[in-house]
Design a protein around this motif. Structure first.
Motif, PDB file in Angstrom:
ATOM      1  N   ASP A  59     -11.082 -80.260  24.013  1.00 60.79           N
ATOM      2  CA  ASP A  59     -12.171 -79.523  23.375  1.00 60.79           C
ATOM      3  C   ASP A  59     -13.523 -79.973  23.926  1.00 60.79           C
ATOM      4  O   ASP A  59     -14.391 -79.144  24.225  1.00 60.79           O
ATOM      5  N   TRP A  60     -13.683 -81.283  24.047  1.00 61.55           N
ATOM      6  CA  TRP A  60     -14.947 -81.817  24.545  1.00 61.55           C
ATOM      7  C   TRP A  60     -15.210 -81.334  25.983  1.00 61.55           C
ATOM      8  O   TRP A  60     -16.306 -80.898  26.312  1.00 61.55           O
ATOM      9  N   GLY A  61     -14.181 -81.411  26.831  1.00 65.88           N
ATOM     10  CA  GLY A  61     -14.342 -80.973  28.207  1.00 65.88           C
ATOM     11  C   GLY A  61     -14.682 -79.495  28.312  1.00 65.88           C
ATOM     12  O   GLY A  61     -15.542 -79.094  29.108  1.00 65.88           O
ATOM     13  N   LEU A  62     -13.998 -78.684  27.511  1.00 67.64           N
ATOM     14  CA  LEU A  62     -14.280 -77.250  27.503  1.00 67.64           C
ATOM     15  C   LEU A  62     -15.727 -76.983  27.103  1.00 67.64           C
ATOM     16  O   LEU A  62     -16.416 -76.155  27.709  1.00 67.64           O
ATOM     17  N   GLN A  63     -16.194 -77.681  26.087  1.00 67.11           N
ATOM     18  CA  GLN A  63     -17.565 -77.465  25.625  1.00 67.11           C
ATOM     19  C   GLN A  63     -18.581 -77.872  26.687  1.00 67.11           C
ATOM     20  O   GLN A  63     -19.581 -77.167  26.913  1.00 67.11           O
ATOM     21  N   GLN A  64     -18.331 -79.003  27.336  1.00 65.76           N
ATOM     22  CA  GLN A  64     -19.267 -79.434  28.389  1.00 65.76           C
ATOM     23  C   GLN A  64     -19.287 -78.433  29.537  1.00 65.76           C
ATOM     24  O   GLN A  64     -20.343 -78.108  30.089  1.00 65.76           O
ATOM     25  N   MET A  65     -18.112 -77.930  29.896  1.00 61.09           N
ATOM     26  CA  MET A  65     -18.019 -76.955  30.981  1.00 61.09           C
ATOM     27  C   MET A  65     -18.738 -75.661  30.596  1.00 61.09           C
ATOM     28  O   MET A  65     -19.476 -75.077  31.410  1.00 61.09           O
ATOM     29  N   GLU A  66     -18.547 -75.214  29.360  1.00 65.48           N
ATOM     30  CA  GLU A  66     -19.162 -73.964  28.942  1.00 65.48           C
ATOM     31  C   GLU A  66     -20.676 -74.091  28.809  1.00 65.48           C
ATOM     32  O   GLU A  66     -21.407 -73.130  29.081  1.00 65.48           O
ATOM     33  N   LYS A  67     -21.154 -75.254  28.417  1.00 65.04           N
ATOM     34  CA  LYS A  67     -22.602 -75.471  28.401  1.00 65.04           C
ATOM     35  C   LYS A  67     -23.175 -75.282  29.805  1.00 65.04           C
ATOM     36  O   LYS A  67     -24.168 -74.578  30.010  1.00 65.04           O
ATOM     37  N   THR A  68     -22.536 -75.924  30.778  1.00 64.12           N
ATOM     38  CA  THR A  68     -23.014 -75.831  32.161  1.00 64.12           C
ATOM     39  C   THR A  68     -22.906 -74.409  32.694  1.00 64.12           C
ATOM     40  O   THR A  68     -23.849 -73.873  33.288  1.00 64.12           O
ATOM     41  N   HIS A  69     -21.755 -73.780  32.464  1.00 63.23           N
ATOM     42  CA  HIS A  69     -21.549 -72.432  32.992  1.00 63.23           C
ATOM     43  C   HIS A  69     -22.476 -71.408  32.333  1.00 63.23           C
ATOM     44  O   HIS A  69     -22.849 -70.413  32.959  1.00 63.23           O
ATOM     45  N   SER A  70     -22.839 -71.653  31.075  1.00 62.23           N
ATOM     46  CA  SER A  70     -23.769 -70.730  30.416  1.00 62.23           C
ATOM     47  C   SER A  70     -25.140 -70.780  31.085  1.00 62.23           C
ATOM     48  O   SER A  70     -25.868 -69.785  31.098  1.00 62.23           O
ATOM     49  N   GLN A  71     -25.481 -71.919  31.671  1.00 61.94           N
ATOM     50  CA  GLN A  71     -26.782 -72.056  32.329  1.00 61.94           C
ATOM     51  C   GLN A  71     -26.833 -71.369  33.689  1.00 61.94           C
ATOM     52  O   GLN A  71     -27.904 -71.205  34.261  1.00 61.94           O
ATOM     53  N   ILE A  72     -25.668 -70.972  34.187  1.00 63.46           N
ATOM     54  CA  ILE A  72     -25.646 -70.206  35.447  1.00 63.46           C
ATOM     55  C   ILE A  72     -25.140 -68.776  35.208  1.00 63.46           C
ATOM     56  O   ILE A  72     -24.579 -68.130  36.087  1.00 63.46           O
ATOM     57  N   ARG A  73     -25.283 -68.328  33.966  1.00 60.67           N
ATOM     58  CA  ARG A  73     -25.064 -66.920  33.576  1.00 60.67           C
ATOM     59  C   ARG A  73     -23.605 -66.486  33.487  1.00 60.67           C
ATOM     60  O   ARG A  73     -23.329 -65.287  33.413  1.00 60.67           O
ATOM     61  N   ARG A  74     -22.665 -67.416  33.452  1.00 62.26           N
ATOM     62  CA  ARG A  74     -21.257 -66.992  33.429  1.00 62.26           C
ATOM     63  C   ARG A  74     -20.972 -66.055  32.265  1.00 62.26           C
ATOM     64  O   ARG A  74     -20.282 -65.042  32.426  1.00 62.26           O
ATOM     65  N   TYR A  75     -21.504 -66.380  31.091  1.00 58.20           N
ATOM     66  CA  TYR A  75     -21.117 -65.617  29.903  1.00 58.20           C
ATOM     67  C   TYR A  75     -22.002 -64.413  29.647  1.00 58.20           C
ATOM     68  O   TYR A  75     -21.864 -63.753  28.622  1.00 58.20           O
ATOM     69  N   GLU A  76     -22.883 -64.117  30.606  1.00 53.70           N
ATOM     70  CA  GLU A  76     -23.565 -62.832  30.573  1.00 53.70           C
ATOM     71  C   GLU A  76     -22.682 -61.741  31.178  1.00 53.70           C
ATOM     72  O   GLU A  76     -22.883 -60.557  30.920  1.00 53.70           O
ATOM     73  N   ALA A  77     -21.719 -62.135  31.997  1.00 55.52           N
ATOM     74  CA  ALA A  77     -20.822 -61.165  32.628  1.00 55.52           C
ATOM     75  C   ALA A  77     -19.915 -60.536  31.575  1.00 55.52           C
ATOM     76  O   ALA A  77     -19.428 -61.226  30.664  1.00 55.52           O
ATOM     77  N   PRO A  78     -19.665 -59.241  31.652  1.00 55.50           N
ATOM     78  CA  PRO A  78     -18.876 -58.562  30.616  1.00 55.50           C
ATOM     79  C   PRO A  78     -17.401 -58.943  30.596  1.00 55.50           C
ATOM     80  O   PRO A  78     -16.700 -58.592  29.654  1.00 55.50           O
ATOM     81  N   ASP A  79     -16.918 -59.661  31.617  1.00 55.33           N
ATOM     82  CA  ASP A  79     -15.497 -60.035  31.654  1.00 55.33           C
ATOM     83  C   ASP A  79     -15.283 -61.515  31.344  1.00 55.33           C
ATOM     84  O   ASP A  79     -14.194 -62.038  31.587  1.00 55.33           O
ATOM     85  N   GLU A  80     -16.293 -62.186  30.801  1.00 49.99           N
ATOM     86  CA  GLU A  80     -16.161 -63.608  30.473  1.00 49.99           C
ATOM     87  C   GLU A  80     -16.464 -63.824  28.995  1.00 49.99           C
ATOM     88  O   GLU A  80     -17.375 -63.209  28.434  1.00 49.99           O
ATOM     89  N   LEU A  81     -15.703 -64.718  28.370  1.00 46.52           N
ATOM     90  CA  LEU A  81     -15.870 -64.987  26.946  1.00 46.52           C
ATOM     91  C   LEU A  81     -15.643 -66.477  26.695  1.00 46.52           C
ATOM     92  O   LEU A  81     -14.608 -67.015  27.095  1.00 46.52           O
ATOM     93  N   PRO A  82     -16.579 -67.167  26.059  1.00 51.28           N
ATOM     94  CA  PRO A  82     -16.433 -68.610  25.865  1.00 51.28           C
ATOM     95  C   PRO A  82     -15.459 -68.955  24.741  1.00 51.28           C
ATOM     96  O   PRO A  82     -15.229 -68.162  23.832  1.00 51.28           O
ATOM     97  N   PHE A  83     -14.910 -70.159  24.823  1.00 52.81           N
ATOM     98  CA  PHE A  83     -14.085 -70.690  23.730  1.00 52.81           C
ATOM     99  C   PHE A  83     -14.966 -71.225  22.605  1.00 52.81           C
ATOM    100  O   PHE A  83     -14.571 -71.225  21.446  1.00 52.81           O
ATOM    101  N   PHE A  84     -16.163 -71.691  22.950  1.00 52.54           N
ATOM    102  CA  PHE A  84     -17.065 -72.282  21.962  1.00 52.54           C
ATOM    103  C   PHE A  84     -18.451 -71.639  22.100  1.00 52.54           C
ATOM    104  O   PHE A  84     -19.365 -72.236  22.682  1.00 52.54           O
ATOM    105  N   PRO A  85     -18.613 -70.425  21.574  1.00 55.05           N
ATOM    106  CA  PRO A  85     -19.887 -69.703  21.748  1.00 55.05           C
ATOM    107  C   PRO A  85     -21.092 -70.466  21.203  1.00 55.05           C
ATOM    108  O   PRO A  85     -22.206 -70.307  21.718  1.00 55.05           O
ATOM    109  N   SER A  86     -20.881 -71.299  20.193  1.00 57.97           N
ATOM    110  CA  SER A  86     -22.017 -71.960  19.545  1.00 57.97           C
ATOM    111  C   SER A  86     -22.678 -73.019  20.418  1.00 57.97           C
ATOM    112  O   SER A  86     -23.795 -73.450  20.114  1.00 57.97           O
ATOM    113  N   VAL A  87     -22.003 -73.457  21.497  1.00 52.78           N
ATOM    114  CA  VAL A  87     -22.572 -74.539  22.310  1.00 52.78           C
ATOM    115  C   VAL A  87     -23.333 -74.015  23.526  1.00 52.78           C
ATOM    116  O   VAL A  87     -23.922 -74.790  24.274  1.00 52.78           O
ATOM    117  N   LEU A  88     -23.336 -72.708  23.747  1.00 53.21           N
ATOM    118  CA  LEU A  88     -23.939 -72.166  24.964  1.00 53.21           C
ATOM    119  C   LEU A  88     -25.440 -72.433  25.008  1.00 53.21           C
ATOM    120  O   LEU A  88     -26.120 -72.475  23.979  1.00 53.21           O
TER     121      LEU A  88
END
Length: 258
Positions: A59-88
């Motif tokens: 869980d911790w690793g996923l959250q750290q990865m999603e924080k980083t990826h959110s900063q490079i716009r990964r979850y703005e793409a319509p085909d991507e969805l985070p496991f932990f939206p609250s940490v973006l």
């Protein structure tokens, strides 16, 4: 598919090609994961002391990865969805203004917690080379798991594009089924048993091709890194049914956007 050109995103031929490519990513990910032990410590809540964090090492690793990826716009793409939206976090890059393809509630159709649960309970035990922990490889296990989870999530949630394409192709039929909340008929309309069987056959062939040392391919004991039938079974029992759930959940709300 080009997300800046909506018409390409609802072409079922394009969608099918995208799904086939995703199979490759998932198969390779599972093969990579198979070199490690099951590593239960990675999934046990609070097994390791992580300051100001309550959850598993994964869980911790996923959250750290999603924080980083959110900063490079990964979850703005319509085909991507985070496991932990609250940490973006806010993106460091300018926003991309994607044309609207899916319904406005699309991000609310999120089955990532179900994916995480079946991955840990069902996939990990079946693809790991042995049971138990390898303390020196816990970090590597976490990295492989994150890659697999993100690939599986993208594949399952791609069902929204299938659902939208089918809705646009026959609005009259789907409007009636949605108003009637006729879930069995909606499920029947999105199910193609022949296509599903083709997927399973193709996965077995990919497992045989990708998971065997080419020099051993024609030996009497080719020694697949992951049994190809296991990959097909995981698709049949979990990935395909959960994709259908996403499609049905998406369609049941489709009239909200009309």
């Amino acid at each position: 598919m080009d997300f800046m050109k909506p018409e390409t995103c609802l072409d079922l031929v394009n969608i099918r090609h995208a799904l086939i490519r995703m199979e490759d990513t998932i198969v390779f990910g599972l093969i990579e994961r198979s070199q490690f032990f099951s590593s239960p410590s990675v999934y046990e809540p609070n097994k390791f002391h992580i300051p100001e964090f309550d959850g598993s090492f994964l869980d911790w690793g996923l959250q750290q990865m999603e924080k980083t990826h959110s900063q490079i716009r990964r979850y703005e793409a319509p085909d991507e969805l985070p496991f932990f939206p609250s940490v973006l976090l806010p993106s460091l890059l300018p926003p991309v203004h994607y044309p609207k393809v899916l319904a406005s509630y699309t991000d609310e159709i999120n089955v990532n917690q179900e994916i995480l649960e079946f991955y840990v309970k069902e996939i990990v035990p079946q693809v790991s080379c042995k049971a138990g922990d390898q303390l020196e490889n816990l970090g590597s296990v976490q990295v492989c798991d994150i890659d697999c989870l993100q690939a599986i999530s993208r594949r399952i949630h791609f069902g929204k594009f299938v659902a939208e394409a089918k809705y646009q192709a026959d609005k009259e039929l789907y409007n009636k089924l949605i108003i009637d909340k006729d879930i069995p008929k909606i499920e029947a309309s999105i199910t193609n048993a022949a296509v599903e069987e083709t997927i399973l056959v193709r996965l077995i062939e990919k497992g045989k091709s990708y998971g065997v040392d080419p020099s051993m391919k024609y030996s009497q004991n080719p020694q697949s890194k992951v049994e190809p039938e296991i990959i097909a079974k995981l698709y049949k029992d979990y990935i395909i049914p959960l994709t259908k759930k996403v499609e049905v959940d998406y369609l049941l709300r489709r009239l909200e956007d009309v």
